[in-house]
Design a protein around this motif. Sequence first.
Motif, PDB file in Angstrom:
ATOM      1  N   CYS A 182       0.883  -1.161   0.000  1.00 40.52           N
ATOM      2  CA  CYS A 182       0.000   0.000   0.000  1.00 40.52           C
ATOM      3  C   CYS A 182       0.923   1.214   0.000  1.00 40.52           C
ATOM      4  O   CYS A 182       2.130   1.057  -0.022  1.00 40.52           O
ATOM      5  N   ALA A 183       0.369   2.363   0.023  1.00 39.40           N
ATOM      6  CA  ALA A 183       1.223   3.557   0.065  1.00 39.40           C
ATOM      7  C   ALA A 183       0.822   4.451   1.229  1.00 39.40           C
ATOM      8  O   ALA A 183       0.949   5.664   1.160  1.00 39.40           O
ATOM      9  N   THR A 184       0.366   3.827   2.315  1.00 41.62           N
ATOM     10  CA  THR A 184      -0.118   4.609   3.456  1.00 41.62           C
ATOM     11  C   THR A 184       0.983   4.950   4.459  1.00 41.62           C
ATOM     12  O   THR A 184       0.689   5.363   5.584  1.00 41.62           O
ATOM     13  N   CYS A 185       2.228   4.790   4.046  1.00 39.56           N
ATOM     14  CA  CYS A 185       3.366   5.233   4.871  1.00 39.56           C
ATOM     15  C   CYS A 185       4.275   6.132   4.024  1.00 39.56           C
ATOM     16  O   CYS A 185       5.469   6.246   4.281  1.00 39.56           O
ATOM     17  N   HIS A 186       3.676   6.774   3.022  1.00 40.90           N
ATOM     18  CA  HIS A 186       4.389   7.684   2.133  1.00 40.90           C
ATOM     19  C   HIS A 186       4.967   8.849   2.940  1.00 40.90           C
ATOM     20  O   HIS A 186       4.275   9.468   3.737  1.00 40.90           O
ATOM     21  N   VAL A 187       6.243   9.120   2.753  1.00 39.78           N
ATOM     22  CA  VAL A 187       6.910  10.257   3.388  1.00 39.78           C
ATOM     23  C   VAL A 187       7.780  10.967   2.353  1.00 39.78           C
ATOM     24  O   VAL A 187       8.111  10.406   1.315  1.00 39.78           O
ATOM     25  N   HIS A 188       8.129  12.202   2.668  1.00 40.47           N
ATOM     26  CA  HIS A 188       9.078  12.971   1.873  1.00 40.47           C
ATOM     27  C   HIS A 188      10.334  13.127   2.737  1.00 40.47           C
ATOM     28  O   HIS A 188      10.287  13.763   3.792  1.00 40.47           O
ATOM     29  N   VAL A 189      11.429  12.531   2.309  1.00 47.04           N
ATOM     30  CA  VAL A 189      12.668  12.531   3.085  1.00 47.04           C
ATOM     31  C   VAL A 189      13.436  13.817   2.823  1.00 47.04           C
ATOM     32  O   VAL A 189      13.566  14.260   1.676  1.00 47.04           O
ATOM     33  N   ASP A 190      13.952  14.409   3.885  1.00 48.85           N
ATOM     34  CA  ASP A 190      14.743  15.623   3.751  1.00 48.85           C
ATOM     35  C   ASP A 190      15.917  15.375   2.806  1.00 48.85           C
ATOM     36  O   ASP A 190      16.585  14.336   2.910  1.00 48.85           O
ATOM     37  N   PRO A 191      16.171  16.299   1.876  1.00 52.39           N
ATOM     38  CA  PRO A 191      17.247  16.108   0.889  1.00 52.39           C
ATOM     39  C   PRO A 191      18.624  15.848   1.504  1.00 52.39           C
ATOM     40  O   PRO A 191      19.454  15.179   0.892  1.00 52.39           O
ATOM     41  N   ALA A 192      18.875  16.331   2.703  1.00 43.20           N
ATOM     42  CA  ALA A 192      20.179  16.124   3.342  1.00 43.20           C
ATOM     43  C   ALA A 192      20.462  14.648   3.609  1.00 43.20           C
ATOM     44  O   ALA A 192      21.616  14.262   3.791  1.00 43.20           O
ATOM     45  N   PHE A 193      19.421  13.817   3.589  1.00 45.86           N
ATOM     46  CA  PHE A 193      19.585  12.387   3.873  1.00 45.86           C
ATOM     47  C   PHE A 193      19.449  11.517   2.630  1.00 45.86           C
ATOM     48  O   PHE A 193      19.596  10.297   2.716  1.00 45.86           O
ATOM     49  N   ALA A 194      19.181  12.111   1.500  1.00 45.21           N
ATOM     50  CA  ALA A 194      18.906  11.348   0.273  1.00 45.21           C
ATOM     51  C   ALA A 194      20.013  10.362  -0.082  1.00 45.21           C
ATOM     52  O   ALA A 194      19.739   9.223  -0.453  1.00 45.21           O
ATOM     53  N   ASP A 195      21.258  10.760   0.052  1.00 42.96           N
ATOM     54  CA  ASP A 195      22.365   9.872  -0.330  1.00 42.96           C
ATOM     55  C   ASP A 195      22.652   8.788   0.704  1.00 42.96           C
ATOM     56  O   ASP A 195      23.461   7.901   0.475  1.00 42.96           O
ATOM     57  N   ARG A 196      21.954   8.823   1.830  1.00 45.55           N
ATOM     58  CA  ARG A 196      22.152   7.815   2.878  1.00 45.55           C
ATOM     59  C   ARG A 196      21.092   6.715   2.829  1.00 45.55           C
ATOM     60  O   ARG A 196      21.168   5.748   3.577  1.00 45.55           O
ATOM     61  N   LEU A 237       4.375   3.735  -4.872  1.00 47.35           N
ATOM     62  CA  LEU A 237       4.306   5.192  -4.736  1.00 47.35           C
ATOM     63  C   LEU A 237       3.382   5.805  -5.784  1.00 47.35           C
ATOM     64  O   LEU A 237       2.766   6.842  -5.541  1.00 47.35           O
ATOM     65  N   GLU A 238       3.266   5.163  -6.927  1.00 49.69           N
ATOM     66  CA  GLU A 238       2.353   5.659  -7.960  1.00 49.69           C
ATOM     67  C   GLU A 238       0.902   5.614  -7.483  1.00 49.69           C
ATOM     68  O   GLU A 238       0.044   6.293  -8.042  1.00 49.69           O
ATOM     69  N   CYS A 239       0.639   4.838  -6.433  1.00 55.60           N
ATOM     70  CA  CYS A 239      -0.715   4.708  -5.875  1.00 55.60           C
ATOM     71  C   CYS A 239      -0.935   5.628  -4.677  1.00 55.60           C
ATOM     72  O   CYS A 239      -2.006   5.585  -4.053  1.00 55.60           O
ATOM     73  N   ALA A 240       0.045   6.425  -4.325  1.00 54.29           N
ATOM     74  CA  ALA A 240      -0.064   7.297  -3.151  1.00 54.29           C
ATOM     75  C   ALA A 240      -1.209   8.291  -3.326  1.00 54.29           C
ATOM     76  O   ALA A 240      -1.477   8.774  -4.426  1.00 54.29           O
ATOM     77  N   ALA A 241      -1.887   8.590  -2.226  1.00 58.07           N
ATOM     78  CA  ALA A 241      -3.027   9.506  -2.248  1.00 58.07           C
ATOM     79  C   ALA A 241      -2.602  10.955  -2.469  1.00 58.07           C
ATOM     80  O   ALA A 241      -3.346  11.738  -3.051  1.00 58.07           O
ATOM     81  N   SER A 242      -1.416  11.310  -2.006  1.00 57.75           N
ATOM     82  CA  SER A 242      -0.896  12.671  -2.177  1.00 57.75           C
ATOM     83  C   SER A 242       0.172  12.672  -3.263  1.00 57.75           C
ATOM     84  O   SER A 242       0.791  11.637  -3.523  1.00 57.75           O
ATOM     85  N   PRO A 243       0.406  13.821  -3.862  1.00 57.25           N
ATOM     86  CA  PRO A 243       1.421  13.892  -4.912  1.00 57.25           C
ATOM     87  C   PRO A 243       2.794  13.417  -4.429  1.00 57.25           C
ATOM     88  O   PRO A 243       3.178  13.659  -3.286  1.00 57.25           O
TER      89      PRO A 243
END
Length: 107
Positions: free
Chosen positions: A46-60, A72-78
């Motif tokens: 499902c996509a009910t734990c969708h989060v936006h990760v801070d860019p400072a952590f992207a490479d980790r 993620l294509e099924c997420a309720a929010s953009p």
Amino acid sequence: MVHLTFVSAEGRRTELSVPAGTTIMQAAVQNGVAGIIGECGGSAMCATCHVHVDPAFADRLPPMQDMEEAMLECAASPIDARSRLGCQIELGPDLDGLLVHLPETQQ
């Protein structure tokens, strides 16, 4: 313990300390963080734990697998380049201090 902060769509911050090995989704659900549902229990179905990760952590972060990307294509929010499923990110010392933003809705 790994420290992380959830920021709601309204700007409310929830700071937690959880054992290493806990996923973002587990941390939220076990501590009553509003905005994370985790409906499938962490199996990326499902996509009910969708989060936006801070860019400072992207490479980790671990690389995104095909199943996560498809869900993620099924997420309720953009979604955007920072979108991840919280159930697929296990917290460890390298993610100490992680900041994640919650979408407006999960359903």
